[in-house]
Write an enzyme that holds these catalytic residues in place. Structure first.
Site, mmCIF file in Angstrom:
data_model
loop_
_atom_site.group_PDB
_atom_site.id
_atom_site.type_symbol
_atom_site.label_atom_id
_atom_site.label_comp_id
_atom_site.label_asym_id
_atom_site.label_seq_id
_atom_site.Cartn_x
_atom_site.Cartn_y
_atom_site.Cartn_z
ATOM 1 N N THR A 132 0.804 -1.223 0.000
ATOM 2 C CA THR A 132 0.000 0.000 0.000
ATOM 3 C C THR A 132 0.839 1.276 0.000
ATOM 4 O O THR A 132 1.943 1.312 0.568
ATOM 5 C CB THR A 132 -0.906 0.007 1.251
ATOM 6 O OG1 THR A 132 -1.436 1.327 1.436
ATOM 7 C CG2 THR A 132 -0.151 -0.376 2.514
ATOM 8 N N TYR A 156 -1.670 0.020 10.900
ATOM 9 C CA TYR A 156 -1.973 -0.633 9.618
ATOM 10 C C TYR A 156 -0.738 -0.609 8.715
ATOM 11 O O TYR A 156 -0.307 -1.644 8.189
ATOM 12 C CB TYR A 156 -3.144 0.088 8.937
ATOM 13 C CG TYR A 156 -3.343 -0.282 7.481
ATOM 14 C CD1 TYR A 156 -3.999 -1.450 7.129
ATOM 15 C CD2 TYR A 156 -2.868 0.547 6.460
ATOM 16 C CE1 TYR A 156 -4.185 -1.797 5.792
ATOM 17 C CE2 TYR A 156 -3.039 0.210 5.124
ATOM 18 C CZ TYR A 156 -3.700 -0.964 4.791
ATOM 19 O OH TYR A 156 -3.872 -1.309 3.469
HETATM 20 P P1 NAP Z 1 -11.623 -4.497 1.891
HETATM 21 O O1 NAP Z 1 -12.769 -4.147 1.004
HETATM 22 O O2 NAP Z 1 -11.602 -3.987 3.284
HETATM 23 O O3 NAP Z 1 -11.555 -6.106 1.940
HETATM 24 C C1 NAP Z 1 -10.768 -6.771 2.892
HETATM 25 C C2 NAP Z 1 -11.018 -8.260 2.756
HETATM 26 O O4 NAP Z 1 -10.220 -8.943 3.735
HETATM 27 C C3 NAP Z 1 -12.481 -8.677 3.029
HETATM 28 O O5 NAP Z 1 -12.810 -9.717 2.146
HETATM 29 C C4 NAP Z 1 -12.410 -9.210 4.456
HETATM 30 O O6 NAP Z 1 -13.407 -10.144 4.761
HETATM 31 C C5 NAP Z 1 -11.047 -9.884 4.407
HETATM 32 N N1 NAP Z 1 -10.507 -10.174 5.736
HETATM 33 C C6 NAP Z 1 -10.367 -9.318 6.779
HETATM 34 N N2 NAP Z 1 -9.838 -9.948 7.827
HETATM 35 C C7 NAP Z 1 -9.643 -11.247 7.457
HETATM 36 C C8 NAP Z 1 -9.142 -12.391 8.104
HETATM 37 N N3 NAP Z 1 -8.732 -12.362 9.374
HETATM 38 N N4 NAP Z 1 -9.085 -13.557 7.400
HETATM 39 C C9 NAP Z 1 -9.520 -13.623 6.124
HETATM 40 N N5 NAP Z 1 -10.018 -12.560 5.455
HETATM 41 C C10 NAP Z 1 -10.076 -11.383 6.121
HETATM 42 O O7 NAP Z 1 -10.251 -4.087 1.225
HETATM 43 P P2 NAP Z 1 -9.927 -3.723 -0.308
HETATM 44 O O8 NAP Z 1 -10.150 -2.276 -0.501
HETATM 45 O O9 NAP Z 1 -10.586 -4.697 -1.191
HETATM 46 O O10 NAP Z 1 -8.351 -3.938 -0.339
HETATM 47 C C11 NAP Z 1 -7.793 -5.199 -0.662
HETATM 48 C C12 NAP Z 1 -6.358 -5.261 -0.107
HETATM 49 O O11 NAP Z 1 -5.582 -4.236 -0.694
HETATM 50 C C13 NAP Z 1 -6.262 -5.058 1.392
HETATM 51 O O12 NAP Z 1 -5.196 -5.871 1.831
HETATM 52 C C14 NAP Z 1 -5.890 -3.601 1.545
HETATM 53 O O13 NAP Z 1 -5.180 -3.397 2.744
HETATM 54 C C15 NAP Z 1 -5.014 -3.410 0.326
HETATM 55 N N6 NAP Z 1 -4.987 -2.072 -0.262
HETATM 56 C C16 NAP Z 1 -6.154 -1.446 -0.578
HETATM 57 C C17 NAP Z 1 -6.121 -0.207 -1.189
HETATM 58 C C18 NAP Z 1 -7.386 0.522 -1.574
HETATM 59 O O14 NAP Z 1 -7.320 1.719 -1.824
HETATM 60 N N7 NAP Z 1 -8.519 -0.163 -1.662
HETATM 61 C C19 NAP Z 1 -4.882 0.393 -1.467
HETATM 62 C C20 NAP Z 1 -3.720 -0.291 -1.147
HETATM 63 C C21 NAP Z 1 -3.781 -1.531 -0.557
HETATM 64 P P3 NAP Z 1 -14.884 -9.697 5.294
HETATM 65 O O15 NAP Z 1 -15.659 -9.312 4.070
HETATM 66 O O16 NAP Z 1 -15.351 -10.932 5.940
HETATM 67 O O17 NAP Z 1 -14.681 -8.542 6.218
HETATM 68 N N1 GDD Z 2 -12.513 7.128 6.419
HETATM 69 C C1 GDD Z 2 -12.620 8.455 6.548
HETATM 70 N N2 GDD Z 2 -13.775 8.982 7.087
HETATM 71 N N3 GDD Z 2 -11.588 9.243 6.161
HETATM 72 C C2 GDD Z 2 -11.732 10.581 6.285
HETATM 73 C C3 GDD Z 2 -12.894 11.163 6.805
HETATM 74 C C4 GDD Z 2 -13.956 10.328 7.233
HETATM 75 O O1 GDD Z 2 -14.990 10.781 7.703
HETATM 76 N N4 GDD Z 2 -12.726 12.509 6.783
HETATM 77 C C5 GDD Z 2 -11.527 12.743 6.260
HETATM 78 N N5 GDD Z 2 -10.910 11.582 5.957
HETATM 79 C C6 GDD Z 2 -9.553 11.456 5.396
HETATM 80 C C7 GDD Z 2 -8.648 10.512 6.189
HETATM 81 O O2 GDD Z 2 -8.153 11.165 7.363
HETATM 82 C C8 GDD Z 2 -7.577 10.226 5.146
HETATM 83 O O3 GDD Z 2 -6.610 11.233 5.148
HETATM 84 C C9 GDD Z 2 -8.356 10.278 3.823
HETATM 85 O O4 GDD Z 2 -9.634 10.868 4.114
HETATM 86 C C10 GDD Z 2 -8.594 8.915 3.184
HETATM 87 O O5 GDD Z 2 -9.146 8.057 4.157
HETATM 88 P P1 GDD Z 2 -9.714 6.607 3.781
HETATM 89 O O6 GDD Z 2 -10.660 6.697 2.673
HETATM 90 O O7 GDD Z 2 -10.156 5.965 5.058
HETATM 91 O O8 GDD Z 2 -8.453 5.856 3.167
HETATM 92 P P2 GDD Z 2 -6.928 5.760 3.630
HETATM 93 O O9 GDD Z 2 -6.133 6.591 2.672
HETATM 94 O O10 GDD Z 2 -6.745 6.012 5.063
HETATM 95 O O11 GDD Z 2 -6.623 4.208 3.402
HETATM 96 C C11 GDD Z 2 -7.069 3.553 2.234
HETATM 97 O O12 GDD Z 2 -6.084 3.624 1.232
HETATM 98 C C12 GDD Z 2 -4.855 2.968 1.551
HETATM 99 C C13 GDD Z 2 -3.923 3.173 0.355
HETATM 100 O O13 GDD Z 2 -3.287 4.413 0.457
HETATM 101 C C14 GDD Z 2 -7.389 2.098 2.614
HETATM 102 O O14 GDD Z 2 -8.001 1.465 1.525
HETATM 103 C C15 GDD Z 2 -6.127 1.335 2.968
HETATM 104 O O15 GDD Z 2 -6.442 -0.036 3.174
HETATM 105 C C16 GDD Z 2 -5.137 1.493 1.803
HETATM 106 O O16 GDD Z 2 -3.932 0.822 2.091
#
Ligand code: NAP
Ligand code: GDD
Length: 353
Positions: A132, A156
């Site tokens: 990430t 995280y």
């Molecule tokens: P997400 O929607 O939060 O999905 C997380 C998944 O992990 C869900 O299927 C959840 O299952 C499963 N999980 C959580 N705890 C678990 C456990 N103990 N054992 C098995 N499965 C478990 O996340 P996402 O946005 O799809 O992201 C996918 C991956 O990419 C994550 O590793 C995240 O950290 C990483 N990532 C995401 C972003 C982004 O912007 N989306 C960016 C960079 C990296 P449940 O449905 O049962 O909760």
């Molecule tokens: N969630 C959330 N809720 N974030 C808020 C809010 C709120 O009400 N108000 C402001 N923010 C700001 C957070 O403080 C952060 O700076 C930004 O919005 C983005 O927050 P999130 O959407 O929760 O994402 P993230 O950047 O912290 O993390 C996500 O992206 C990562 C990759 O850079 C997650 O998907 C992580 O799992 C992932 O690794």
């Protein structure tokens, strides 16, 4: 037929990736965990069994905190590819449950790599780790690329740092085809409602249909590089199809503030936000009606924030020929349209009561 194991199958990325892998003709083992209420909402349409194009979907139960369940799945399916998407992925929540976050996000990756090693699959199984942009944290350079030093700012990100280096170590020590995708934020209509983009599009649609009065937000001034999850899932796939394993940044290269995202979403629904006040007293007021639509709430701030993320995906573009297809505005359109439809259904159901 190649077998791909996807952890985190029920999450945003998992739901896109399973569809992608099925369209590529794979047998897909979708790992789901036991929870007390259904976690299948994003993939209810994906039925197990042989699909129309000859690909196959299998659901298997396992948990990243439970080695025996993972060993059993690896033993049964001996996957050609593993996409490790499972995580406690909410950065703010990781401050509340730091140990659990480490169990899943750090040790979970180690457990999977140990399955590959202990079952003699090091030459066979390719491994993708969902790393990430949060690793860059208190950023040391702008934009961030594969060579930018890491400076994590949350439990995280620290857990993900462990998983990142474990992936590199297992590649170097045991010759496993293991890759880190260092992905910047990617969103979609399937994004969890706890994340800022979906929280905004969902709330704006509810305000539009009169089901909610206002939206409570945290830090509006943090800046992110937002892309569409569909494009990023394509990138994960390309990493594991390449000739050699490596680590890649996937990013749009564009950067916007949370405030800007809010303003654009509300503008698409014909609101015109004006900001008044400062800090937790700041409000977003609709110029036309004088109604307060956005308020600030201290509970959404983090003990340490990542203020600025913007990625440089040149390496993925040159080596994998990866290019995102969605624009920033296209992403917002997709999310707003989806949430308007969803909320319209909700409103109709409520009106019938
Ligand atoms: P997400 O929607 O939060 O999905 C997380 C998944 O992990 C869900 O299927 C959840 O299952 C499963 N999980 C959580 N705890 C678990 C456990 N103990 N054992 C098995 N499965 C478990 O996340 P996402 O946005 O799809 O992201 C996918 C991956 O990419 C994550 O590793 C995240 O950290 C990483 N990532 C995401 C972003 C982004 O912007 N989306 C960016 C960079 C990296 P449940 O449905 O049962 O909760
Ligand atoms: N969630 C959330 N809720 N974030 C808020 C809010 C709120 O009400 N108000 C402001 N923010 C700001 C957070 O403080 C952060 O700076 C930004 O919005 C983005 O927050 P999130 O959407 O929760 O994402 P993230 O950047 O912290 O993390 C996500 O992206 C990562 C990759 O850079 C997650 O998907 C992580 O799992 C992932 O690794």
């Amino acid at each position: 037929m190649k077998t791909s194991l996807v952890t985190g199958a029920t999450g945003q990325d998992g739901s896109y990736l399973i569809r992608k892998l099925l369209s590529e003709g794979r047998r897909v083992c979708a790992l789901t965990r036991r929870v007390s209420t259904s976690n299948m909402a994003r993939i209810t349409d994906l039925k197990p069994g042989v699909q129309e194009n000859g690909s196959e979907l299998v659901y298997c139960v396992g948990d990243l905190t439970d080695s025996p369940s993972l060993m059993r799945v690896f033993d049964e399916y001996a996957p050609d590819e593993v996409y490790n998407l499972a995580a406690q992925s909410d950065v703010r929540v990781s401050f509340d449950v730091p140990e659990y976050t480490g169990e899943v996000d750090a040790l979970g990756a180690l457990r999977l790599l140990e399955c590959i090693r202990q079952l003699g699959l090091t030459k066979k199984t390719r491994f993708y780790q969902a790393s990430t942009s949060e690793l860059f944290g208190a950023v040391r350079e702008k934009p961030q690329s594969e060579t930018t030093p890491f400076a994590p700012r949350s439990p995280y990100a620290i857990a993900k740092l462990y998983a990142y280096w474990t992936t590199v170590n297992y590649r170097e020590a045991y010759g496993i085809f293991a890759c880190n995708g260092i992905l910047f934020n990617h969103e979609s209509p399937y994004r969890g409602e706890n994340f800022v983009t979906r929280k905004i599009t969902r709330a704006a649609a509810r305000i539009y249909y009169g089901l909610q009065e206002k939206l409570r937000m945290g830090n509006l001034d943090s800046r992110r590089d937002w892309g569409h999850a569909q494009d990023y899932v394509d990138g994960m796939f390309l990493m594991l199809q390449h000739d050699y394993p490596d680590d890649y940044v996937l990013a749009s290269g564009e950067q916007h503030s949370v405030r800007e995202f809010l303003e654009i979403v509300f503008r698409k629904l014909d609101y015109d936000l004006e900001w008044q006040g400062h800090g937790v007293d700041e409000k977003g007021i609709d110029r036309r009606t004088g109604k307060t639509l956005v308020e600030i709430a201290a509970e959404f701030f983090r003990p340490t924030e990542v203020d600025y993320l913007c990625g440089d995906a040149t390496k993925a573009r040159k080596i994998l020929n990866w290019r995102p297809k969605h624009s920033f505005d296209g992403l917002i359109e997709d999310m707003v349209r989806h949430d308007l439809e969803l909320t319209q259904h909700e409103k109709k159901a409520l009106d019938k009561l």
